[in-house]
Design a protein around this motif. Structure first.
Motif, PDB file in Angstrom:
ATOM      1  N   ILE A  79     -15.764   3.480  11.240  1.00  0.00           N
ATOM      2  CA  ILE A  79     -14.375   3.131  10.952  1.00  0.00           C
ATOM      3  C   ILE A  79     -14.255   1.659  10.588  1.00  0.00           C
ATOM      4  O   ILE A  79     -13.553   1.280   9.642  1.00  0.00           O
ATOM      5  CB  ILE A  79     -13.476   3.458  12.160  1.00  0.00           C
ATOM      6  N   ALA A  80     -14.948   0.797  11.330  1.00  0.00           N
ATOM      7  CA  ALA A  80     -14.918  -0.634  11.026  1.00  0.00           C
ATOM      8  C   ALA A  80     -15.485  -0.904   9.637  1.00  0.00           C
ATOM      9  O   ALA A  80     -14.978  -1.766   8.901  1.00  0.00           O
ATOM     10  CB  ALA A  80     -15.703  -1.412  12.080  1.00  0.00           C
ATOM     11  N   ARG A  81     -16.504  -0.159   9.266  1.00  0.00           N
ATOM     12  CA  ARG A  81     -17.102  -0.303   7.938  1.00  0.00           C
ATOM     13  C   ARG A  81     -16.095   0.052   6.845  1.00  0.00           C
ATOM     14  O   ARG A  81     -16.003  -0.622   5.818  1.00  0.00           O
ATOM     15  CB  ARG A  81     -18.337   0.599   7.838  1.00  0.00           C
ATOM     16  N   VAL A  82     -15.317   1.103   7.073  1.00  0.00           N
ATOM     17  CA  VAL A  82     -14.329   1.542   6.088  1.00  0.00           C
ATOM     18  C   VAL A  82     -13.188   0.530   5.977  1.00  0.00           C
ATOM     19  O   VAL A  82     -12.726   0.218   4.876  1.00  0.00           O
ATOM     20  CB  VAL A  82     -13.780   2.936   6.454  1.00  0.00           C
ATOM     21  N   VAL A  83     -12.739   0.014   7.114  1.00  0.00           N
ATOM     22  CA  VAL A  83     -11.579  -0.881   7.134  1.00  0.00           C
ATOM     23  C   VAL A  83     -11.821  -2.125   6.285  1.00  0.00           C
ATOM     24  O   VAL A  83     -10.938  -2.579   5.544  1.00  0.00           O
ATOM     25  CB  VAL A  83     -11.226  -1.268   8.579  1.00  0.00           C
ATOM     26  N   ILE A  84     -13.026  -2.689   6.355  1.00  0.00           N
ATOM     27  CA  ILE A  84     -13.272  -3.938   5.623  1.00  0.00           C
ATOM     28  C   ILE A  84     -13.410  -3.695   4.126  1.00  0.00           C
ATOM     29  O   ILE A  84     -13.564  -4.652   3.363  1.00  0.00           O
ATOM     30  CB  ILE A  84     -14.530  -4.660   6.152  1.00  0.00           C
ATOM     31  N   TYR A  85     -13.349  -2.435   3.685  1.00  0.00           N
ATOM     32  CA  TYR A  85     -13.338  -2.153   2.251  1.00  0.00           C
ATOM     33  C   TYR A  85     -12.009  -2.548   1.628  1.00  0.00           C
ATOM     34  O   TYR A  85     -11.923  -2.741   0.418  1.00  0.00           O
ATOM     35  CB  TYR A  85     -13.605  -0.666   1.999  1.00  0.00           C
TER      36      TYR A  85
END
Length: 642
Positions: free
Chosen positions: A306-312
């Motif tokens: 989820i953290a990986r997706v958010v910083i997109y």
């Protein structure tokens, strides 16, 4: 209320640990983000301007907050009696801004003392409450004539994305104008045939630049809205009067952005992971200790996905770039947690997760280091991570952390592999059939692929650092590959948890015993008596028909103990427990397969009836006993009888 609807104690304990881990992770996230007050009240004071500045000139603040308007009256300075300029109590909606000072146009923008372009100023609002920024202006573009010192280079854009908004303006920015994205001096001219062209000054041996539509939110990018590396031209490689032709493939804001096939896969995986946590903890089985560790493991994976997706999302990353640190928390969490899961699953270790705290010391050290990054200005954090220079202390520290984390996880991978290998090696001495945990080998393969990709990333990064070659695109490609492969672990666990929930219900296993060679030999008479009793038990009571027959169960039925029975089988029959039991199963199978009563049954049906739990284990055992496959064996019998 139905008793079966009441959650068992193991489920509640597992959920409690899951909630504790969740709370801890989000507290870390909150601390890393900080309680920075957006929209900080800021006053700008210019206490020095060049002597040639007229007292009638008005100074303006222009930047990312007003689309780089060089004469915005809302951001006009007031000249004070002491000769300073003041812009009071301005509030900004972002965590940081980039800006410059002008006298009303881009032809009068500030520059360095020698007339060279001044890189855009940046200011972060990490402190709570009003703040004052004191500035000095070294020179003005129109007051310092450096045209004779410049070289000019013509650049033509011959292709732009099809989804480019109509009647849009294209701009070029780079180290020739201090990276101002909406500088009207560098708006490309349309040639009418779809081409755009401009001549730009070159102050340095290397030209770095990008194309925008007026601001950083509309900058060119790669697919899926990812940022692209700076375009680079070595002036020594360009011929005089040469026109450099470029094509623009994507705009960051016109691409998929945060929602694209890659991020959707990560989101779906994370959601399945959170759902899976509750499923495995609702199973009422005797494997609650392993389920607790598995819950933590899946939560760590899902949280970082989820953290990986958010910083997109560019807006989120711009305002909260420290969110990117959350994805790194998996570096030193995954290996130890997987180790705990494997130990609890295979050996029923009853230690709590907190008893394994030495394994998490690297994680705690990483958190302390990352917390120190939090106190850096937001724009500085972005620059140091974006440009990835080893001259940047935080980035060099980050590189060391990545390298240590790689070694750390490789060590855990081999340690876990050794535990699984020894388990499968020794399980034949305790259980008569295969345990349904072969999926662990598949997980090791998946994680091994991740480690290989990780190693490639480190090597590529080292190459780019020492050769100064841009490798961001290749590095990002491998990083995306790691996350995709990494997410497969959750899908894999989800498949086995839902389709084959019995893998979470393994029977208790006693601790491994010392090698037989270290134990005293049994007396021959005692050995023969036990062999005869054991043979009688197998032939008359046919205990081998139980597919879950284990060494402790058989020892209990013979009023013996595990140690004595194991030594009897090993010394007396020269077999391990599984081969010993399967020998009787194969004999029974051969007899039944030749009996007319079973002529209408398949080999598999007969194999299951005599105690095997799968076709693969039956075929493997039959081949081991007869040195032939079942079909070959009975074909040979038929030929011998004719």
């Amino acid at each position: 209320m139905d008793a079966n609807s009441i959650p068992n104690k193991g489920s509640m304990v597992g959920l409690e640990i899951f909630l504790k881990i969740s709370r801890a992770m989000f507290l870390i996230a909150f601390f890393l983000l900080g309680a920075s007050k957006l929209g900080a009240q800021t006053t700008f004071v210019v206490d020095y301007v060049p002597p040639e500045t007229s007292v009638n000139d008005t100074l303006f603040l222009t930047g990312s907050f007003n689309d780089w308007n060089p004469s915005d009256k809302k951001y006009a300075f007031n000249r004070q009696a002491d000769g300073t300029y003041r812009l009071s109590d301005k509030r900004f909606l972002n965590s940081w801004i980039s800006y410059k000072i002008t006298r009303g146009s881009w032809e009068t923008v500030e520059v360095q003392k020698d007339g060279q372009p001044l890189k855009v100023r940046k200011l972060s609002f990490n402190q709570v409450g009003p703040q004052t920024e004191t500035l000095q202006v070294a020179g003005w573009t129109d007051k310092l004539n450096t045209a004779a010192e410049k070289q000019w280079l013509s650049i033509k854009v011959v292709d732009i994305p099809q989804n480019t908004p109509p009647n849009t303006s294209l701009y070029i920015c780079g180290n020739f104008n201090g990276w101002v994205p909406g500088d009207e001096r560098y708006r490309l001219k349309s040639k009418g045939n779809g081409d755009y062209e401009i001549a730009i000054p070159v102050y340095y041996d290397r030209l770095e630049y990008k194309f925008t539509r007026g601001n950083w939110s509309t900058v060119e990018g790669n697919s899926y809205g990812r940022p692209r590396p700076n375009r680079i031209i070595e002036l020594s490689e360009v011929k005089p009067d040469q026109v450099v032709e470029d094509t623009i493939s994507y705009w960051e804001d016109q691409s998929y952005g945060i929602f694209n096939p890659y991020t959707l896969l990560l989101v779906l995986t994370a959601l399945q992971g959170f759902f899976l946590i509750f499923i495995i903890n609702s199973n009422q089985n005797n494997n609650k200790w392993a389920n607790q560790a598995l819950s933590v493991l899946i939560f760590v994976i899902s949280f970082t996905l989820i953290a990986r997706v958010v910083i997109y999302d560019r807006v989120i990353y711009t305002n909260y770039p420290k969110l990117s640190l959350l994805t790194d928390l998996v570096f030193f969490l995954y290996g130890p947690t997987l180790l705990i899961y494997i130990k609890r699953l295979l050996h029923h270790a009853k230690k709590t997760i907190w008893d394994y705290w030495p394994h998490y010391i690297p994680f705690l050290v990483q958190c302390i280091i990352y917390i120190s990054f939090f106190f850096k200005p937001t724009h500085t954090f972005i620059e140091q991570n974006l440009f990835q220079s080893m001259d940047s202390p935080p980035y060099s520290v980050y590189e060391v952390i990545v390298l240590l984390a790689l070694v750390f996880n490789v060590w855990y991978w081999f340690r876990i592999k050794g535990i699984i290998r020894n388990y499968f090696k020794n399980i034949e001495h305790t259980f008569s059939t295969d345990q349904n945990i072969r999926y662990l080998n598949a997980i090791l393969i998946i994680l091994g692929i991740c480690l290989i990709l990780w190693t490639v990333i480190v090597l590529v990064d080292v190459y780019g650092t020492f050769t100064e070659q841009p490798v961001n695109t290749l590095t990002n490609f491998f990083i995306d590959g790691i996350w995709i492969v990494f997410s497969v672990v959750v899908f894999f666990l989800g498949y086995f948890a839902i389709k084959q929930p019995q893998i979470f219900r393994m029977p208790e296993q006693e601790d491994e015993e010392a090698p037989e060679a270290e134990k005293p030999q049994m007396e021959s008479e005692e050995l023969e008596e036990l062999k005869e009793a054991l043979h009688k038990m197998m032939t008359e009571e046919q205990v081998y028909l139980n597919p879950e027959l284990s060494l402790p169960e058989l020892a209990d039925r013979m009023n013996s103990n595990v140690h004595t029975l194991s030594r009897t089988i090993n010394s007396g029959f020269n077999k391990n427990f599984r081969d010993f039991v399967n020998h009787y199963r194969i004999q029974d199978f051969i007899e039944r397969a030749q009996d007319e009563k079973y002529k209408n049954q398949t080999f598999l049906a007969i194999a299951l009836a005599v105690g095997f739990n799968s076709k693969s284990s039956f075929n493997r055992s039959f081949k081991k006993v007869t040195d032939k496959s079942p079909r070959e064996y009975f074909n040979d019998l038929e030929q011998a009888s004719t």
